[in-house]
Scaffold this active site. Structure first.
Site, short mmCIF file in Angstrom:
data_model
loop_
_atom_site.label_atom_id
_atom_site.label_comp_id
_atom_site.label_asym_id
_atom_site.label_seq_id
_atom_site.Cartn_x
_atom_site.Cartn_y
_atom_site.Cartn_z
N ASP A 20 0.85 -1.19 0.00
CA ASP A 20 0.00 0.00 0.00
C ASP A 20 0.88 1.23 0.00
O ASP A 20 2.02 1.21 0.47
CB ASP A 20 -0.93 0.03 1.20
CG ASP A 20 -2.14 0.95 0.99
OD1 ASP A 20 -2.41 1.33 -0.18
OD2 ASP A 20 -2.81 1.30 1.97
N GLY A 21 0.34 2.30 -0.56
CA GLY A 21 0.98 3.60 -0.56
C GLY A 21 -0.01 4.62 -0.07
O GLY A 21 -1.22 4.45 -0.16
N GLU A 65 2.30 3.81 -4.37
CA GLU A 65 1.71 2.49 -4.63
C GLU A 65 2.68 1.62 -5.44
O GLU A 65 2.89 0.45 -5.12
CB GLU A 65 0.38 2.63 -5.39
CG GLU A 65 -0.71 3.34 -4.62
CD GLU A 65 -1.39 2.49 -3.54
OE1 GLU A 65 -1.00 1.33 -3.33
OE2 GLU A 65 -2.33 3.02 -2.92
N ASP A 82 -4.49 -2.49 -3.23
CA ASP A 82 -5.78 -1.81 -3.42
C ASP A 82 -5.69 -0.73 -4.50
O ASP A 82 -6.65 -0.01 -4.75
CB ASP A 82 -6.31 -1.23 -2.11
CG ASP A 82 -5.42 -0.14 -1.52
OD1 ASP A 82 -4.46 0.31 -2.18
OD2 ASP A 82 -5.69 0.26 -0.37
N HIS A 125 -9.22 -0.20 2.62
CA HIS A 125 -9.91 0.27 3.82
C HIS A 125 -11.13 -0.58 4.13
O HIS A 125 -12.18 -0.08 4.52
CB HIS A 125 -10.29 1.75 3.67
CG HIS A 125 -9.16 2.59 3.20
ND1 HIS A 125 -8.11 2.96 4.02
CD2 HIS A 125 -8.86 3.11 1.98
CE1 HIS A 125 -7.25 3.67 3.33
NE2 HIS A 125 -7.67 3.78 2.09
N ASP A 169 -1.60 -0.02 5.08
CA ASP A 169 -2.08 1.36 5.07
C ASP A 169 -1.63 2.10 6.32
O ASP A 169 -1.13 3.23 6.24
CB ASP A 169 -3.62 1.36 4.96
CG ASP A 169 -4.18 2.77 4.95
OD1 ASP A 169 -3.90 3.51 3.98
OD2 ASP A 169 -4.88 3.14 5.91
#
Length: 144
Positions: free
Chosen positions: A9-10, A47, A69, A124, A134
């Site tokens: 994740d970024g 990302e 994501d 999320h 995250d």
């Protein structure tokens, strides 16, 4: 070959702005977390960088399931945007220079070393590893 799961994740505060990234590598019952950040970046760069960092942490050729994501990251691979960008000389379908080319070139090299399947996860939501990534990426932003 070993089989490894990588969750990435970024995150970015402002876009552009301060950014963070995280990758969690899982092999059997072992985990490795790598994370970092940049003072001036974009969410998309973070990302892609998370995927690069996760794959770069592998010490040998592996079968990898990479979970993200990011539609930008996953679609670039699964919808063959990356292949098209390279074929067209690093211009996109609108004949404009590809953004983040430096990172896409690094990722392309890593994809040549490993057998990687990209899997889109809902951000999320209820994916424990995505949520951990995250949180770690956002913590990296706070350090900048």
């Amino acid at each position: 070959m070993k089989t490894v799961d990588i969750y990435t994740d970024g995150a970015c505060s402002g876009n552009p702005g301060k950014g963070g990234w995280c990758a969690i590598l899982i092999f059997g019952d072992r985990e490795k977390v790598v994370s970092g950040g940049e003072a001036e970046t974009t969410n998309n760069r973070m990302e892609v960088y998370a995927a690069i960092a996760g794959l770069s942490a592998l010490k040998e050729q592996c079968n990898v399931s990479l979970y993200s994501d990011s539609a930008y990251l996953v679609n670039a691979i699964t919808q063959h945007w990356l292949d098209g960008w390279k074929r067209r000389g690093w211009v996109n379908a609108e004949n404009k220079p590809v953004k983040n080319r430096d990172l896409w070139e690094k990722l392309s090299g890593l994809l040549a070393l490993h057998n990687v399947e990209f899997i889109k996860v809902k951000g999320h939501a209820d994916n424990v590893y995505n949520n951990r990534c995250d949180k770690a990426a956002r913590e990296e932003i706070k350090k900048l």
